[in-house]
Design a protein around this motif. Sequence first.
Motif, PDB file in Angstrom:
ATOM      1  N   GLU A  26     -34.613 -31.992 -21.779  1.00 40.27           N
ATOM      2  CA  GLU A  26     -34.339 -31.697 -23.185  1.00 40.27           C
ATOM      3  C   GLU A  26     -34.930 -30.368 -23.637  1.00 40.27           C
ATOM      4  O   GLU A  26     -34.890 -30.040 -24.825  1.00 40.27           O
ATOM      5  CB  GLU A  26     -34.886 -32.825 -24.068  1.00 40.27           C
ATOM      6  CG  GLU A  26     -34.132 -34.134 -23.934  1.00 40.27           C
ATOM      7  CD  GLU A  26     -32.699 -34.030 -24.439  1.00 40.27           C
ATOM      8  OE1 GLU A  26     -32.474 -33.363 -25.459  1.00 40.27           O
ATOM      9  OE2 GLU A  26     -31.797 -34.602 -23.801  1.00 40.27           O
ATOM     10  N   GLY A  40     -35.368 -26.393 -24.389  1.00 36.96           N
ATOM     11  CA  GLY A  40     -34.519 -25.256 -24.677  1.00 36.96           C
ATOM     12  C   GLY A  40     -34.671 -24.218 -23.579  1.00 36.96           C
ATOM     13  O   GLY A  40     -35.717 -24.137 -22.920  1.00 36.96           O
ATOM     14  N   LEU A  47     -30.535 -21.325 -25.752  1.00 36.81           N
ATOM     15  CA  LEU A  47     -30.795 -20.904 -27.127  1.00 36.81           C
ATOM     16  C   LEU A  47     -30.613 -19.403 -27.327  1.00 36.81           C
ATOM     17  O   LEU A  47     -30.239 -18.963 -28.417  1.00 36.81           O
ATOM     18  CB  LEU A  47     -32.216 -21.310 -27.523  1.00 36.81           C
ATOM     19  CG  LEU A  47     -32.545 -22.805 -27.385  1.00 36.81           C
ATOM     20  CD1 LEU A  47     -33.977 -23.069 -27.832  1.00 36.81           C
ATOM     21  CD2 LEU A  47     -31.566 -23.659 -28.169  1.00 36.81           C
ATOM     22  N   LYS A  55     -38.577 -32.383 -24.943  1.00 42.15           N
ATOM     23  CA  LYS A  55     -37.855 -32.118 -26.187  1.00 42.15           C
ATOM     24  C   LYS A  55     -38.706 -31.297 -27.161  1.00 42.15           C
ATOM     25  O   LYS A  55     -39.882 -31.563 -27.361  1.00 42.15           O
ATOM     26  CB  LYS A  55     -37.447 -33.438 -26.846  1.00 42.15           C
ATOM     27  CG  LYS A  55     -36.518 -33.260 -28.035  1.00 42.15           C
ATOM     28  CD  LYS A  55     -36.019 -34.602 -28.545  1.00 42.15           C
ATOM     29  CE  LYS A  55     -35.027 -34.409 -29.687  1.00 42.15           C
ATOM     30  NZ  LYS A  55     -34.500 -35.707 -30.183  1.00 42.15           N
ATOM     31  N   MET A 112     -24.978 -27.314 -21.920  1.00 40.93           N
ATOM     32  CA  MET A 112     -24.235 -27.181 -23.177  1.00 40.93           C
ATOM     33  C   MET A 112     -23.972 -28.512 -23.875  1.00 40.93           C
ATOM     34  O   MET A 112     -23.695 -28.540 -25.077  1.00 40.93           O
ATOM     35  CB  MET A 112     -22.896 -26.483 -22.910  1.00 40.93           C
ATOM     36  CG  MET A 112     -23.019 -25.152 -22.157  1.00 40.93           C
ATOM     37  SD  MET A 112     -24.069 -23.936 -22.982  1.00 40.93           S
ATOM     38  CE  MET A 112     -22.987 -23.463 -24.332  1.00 40.93           C
ATOM     39  N   LYS A 113     -24.025 -29.617 -23.135  1.00 39.00           N
ATOM     40  CA  LYS A 113     -23.738 -30.928 -23.708  1.00 39.00           C
ATOM     41  C   LYS A 113     -24.789 -31.926 -23.248  1.00 39.00           C
ATOM     42  O   LYS A 113     -25.287 -31.818 -22.122  1.00 39.00           O
ATOM     43  CB  LYS A 113     -22.337 -31.402 -23.271  1.00 39.00           C
ATOM     44  CG  LYS A 113     -21.202 -30.541 -23.794  1.00 39.00           C
ATOM     45  CD  LYS A 113     -19.857 -31.052 -23.280  1.00 39.00           C
ATOM     46  CE  LYS A 113     -18.712 -30.190 -23.790  1.00 39.00           C
ATOM     47  NZ  LYS A 113     -17.400 -30.653 -23.296  1.00 39.00           N
ATOM     48  N   PRO A 114     -25.151 -32.897 -24.074  1.00 34.75           N
ATOM     49  CA  PRO A 114     -24.596 -33.209 -25.399  1.00 34.75           C
ATOM     50  C   PRO A 114     -25.006 -32.225 -26.497  1.00 34.75           C
ATOM     51  O   PRO A 114     -24.469 -32.265 -27.590  1.00 34.75           O
ATOM     52  CB  PRO A 114     -25.149 -34.604 -25.684  1.00 34.75           C
ATOM     53  CG  PRO A 114     -26.434 -34.647 -24.930  1.00 34.75           C
ATOM     54  CD  PRO A 114     -26.184 -33.868 -23.678  1.00 34.75           C
ATOM     55  N   ARG A 115     -25.987 -31.346 -26.203  1.00 34.75           N
ATOM     56  CA  ARG A 115     -26.310 -30.289 -27.162  1.00 34.75           C
ATOM     57  C   ARG A 115     -26.507 -28.990 -26.400  1.00 34.75           C
ATOM     58  O   ARG A 115     -26.819 -28.985 -25.205  1.00 34.75           O
ATOM     59  CB  ARG A 115     -27.575 -30.630 -27.963  1.00 34.75           C
ATOM     60  CG  ARG A 115     -28.859 -30.636 -27.159  1.00 34.75           C
ATOM     61  CD  ARG A 115     -30.072 -30.942 -28.010  1.00 34.75           C
ATOM     62  NE  ARG A 115     -31.318 -30.853 -27.248  1.00 34.75           N
ATOM     63  CZ  ARG A 115     -32.031 -29.746 -27.111  1.00 34.75           C
ATOM     64  NH1 ARG A 115     -31.616 -28.626 -27.679  1.00 34.75           N
ATOM     65  NH2 ARG A 115     -33.154 -29.747 -26.411  1.00 34.75           N
ATOM     66  N   ARG A 116     -26.331 -27.894 -27.092  1.00 35.76           N
ATOM     67  CA  ARG A 116     -26.490 -26.585 -26.461  1.00 35.76           C
ATOM     68  C   ARG A 116     -27.974 -26.302 -26.232  1.00 35.76           C
ATOM     69  O   ARG A 116     -28.749 -26.173 -27.185  1.00 35.76           O
ATOM     70  CB  ARG A 116     -25.882 -25.489 -27.342  1.00 35.76           C
ATOM     71  CG  ARG A 116     -25.950 -24.101 -26.712  1.00 35.76           C
ATOM     72  CD  ARG A 116     -25.408 -23.034 -27.652  1.00 35.76           C
ATOM     73  NE  ARG A 116     -25.510 -21.715 -27.054  1.00 35.76           N
ATOM     74  CZ  ARG A 116     -24.560 -21.140 -26.327  1.00 35.76           C
ATOM     75  NH1 ARG A 116     -23.414 -21.767 -26.144  1.00 35.76           N
ATOM     76  NH2 ARG A 116     -24.741 -19.938 -25.808  1.00 35.76           N
ATOM     77  N   ARG A 117     -28.363 -26.192 -24.976  1.00 40.35           N
ATOM     78  CA  ARG A 117     -29.763 -25.938 -24.647  1.00 40.35           C
ATOM     79  C   ARG A 117     -30.041 -24.462 -24.367  1.00 40.35           C
ATOM     80  O   ARG A 117     -31.204 -24.052 -24.362  1.00 40.35           O
ATOM     81  CB  ARG A 117     -30.180 -26.788 -23.445  1.00 40.35           C
ATOM     82  CG  ARG A 117     -30.236 -28.290 -23.764  1.00 40.35           C
ATOM     83  CD  ARG A 117     -30.524 -29.108 -22.522  1.00 40.35           C
ATOM     84  NE  ARG A 117     -31.704 -28.605 -21.842  1.00 40.35           N
ATOM     85  CZ  ARG A 117     -31.812 -28.493 -20.513  1.00 40.35           C
ATOM     86  NH1 ARG A 117     -30.806 -28.847 -19.729  1.00 40.35           N
ATOM     87  NH2 ARG A 117     -32.917 -28.029 -19.976  1.00 40.35           N
TER      88      ARG A 117
END
Length: 369
Positions: A173, A175, A141, A116, A134-139
């Motif tokens: 986690e 990017g 970048l 992370k 893309m989920k749970p967050r957009r990685r």
Amino acid sequence: MKDFFSLSKRVDPKIKYISSIKGVQSIPLILEVKHSIDSSIKRKLLRIGFKTKYEINFINHICGNLPIRNLDSLKALVEISRIYYDDKASLMGKTFASADGHNSNFMMKSQLLNGKGISIGFIDTGIHPRADFMKPRRRILSFKDFVNGKKDAYDDSGHGTSSAATASIPAGETGIVCAKAFNMINYGYYSDILASMDWMVEIKDKYNIKIVVLNFGVSLNSGNHDILSIAAEALWQKGLLVISCAGNLGPEKSTITSPGHNGKLLTIGSFDTDGAKFSISPWSSKGPVAPNLDKPDIVMPGFIPSESFMGTAASASLAAGFAALVYEKKKDISPDDVKSLLKLCTTSLGELKHAQGKGYMNIKKIEEL
């Protein structure tokens, strides 16, 4: 100055061959500018018909096309230190239908670390914005297409997507930043690769890119004096940990490809395991590179069943995920320090040094740093 005017040192030998082919009107070149890319050298190049494709600012190079008839005029420009042919490199991973007898889930995931806050840069075929990116967050970048000029992230080969997904196995986690420099059949021009590197340097601080993965290779016998090796080392000097695959030219010795043959980079070979037995993958390129330089540095599993991905590109991608864990744990340390720590966090396979380097990365040792 004597060496500078030696054409054998200044001009890529392949240029002479290409320029002798009947019917060839122009030639794609990469020019090393002696001092800086200023208006004076741009005007001189324009006068001899050189059409600029990219200015590669982090290493002072210009890529473009030149009419063959003006090659001697280019050679006469004292501002140009070296002239390279804009050749093609190939990626070192491929998909497979079955992984019978291979278990690359061996010690891949940490219970304490996930990468992370760290981003990994990939110079590859692109990246597909699939659900786990893309989920749970957009990685994903940032994405830039140096092949077809498209704006939205895509992957017409699958190699880049598999590379990023493999790195995500230990570092879910992280990017992801991807430059598309390779086409749908996994070939890429040096100029697009260099432009991708230049872009990585430009945006590294914005996205906290700590690692750049070079999953391609070229078979060369030129030591560290080829443009891919020079540029990769320049990335390292910009504060980026550059991870290169060793190549898929094994089992013979001294088959490490460029840029992985550069002593500065972290070069990754492949091994196979069923969880109990270990052996170097037969395709994994081996060192030594020179009498005093063994490569690869480390080996990692070369079969990734979850991604149907194999080759030293798979191994290098996995190594990038492990490197992200070190950056997560140790924060702002240098690429040299990360390389040293990763080599310390290994377990030997009992193979020769020119085949296994220090051995494979042990995730438990990384957790204990």
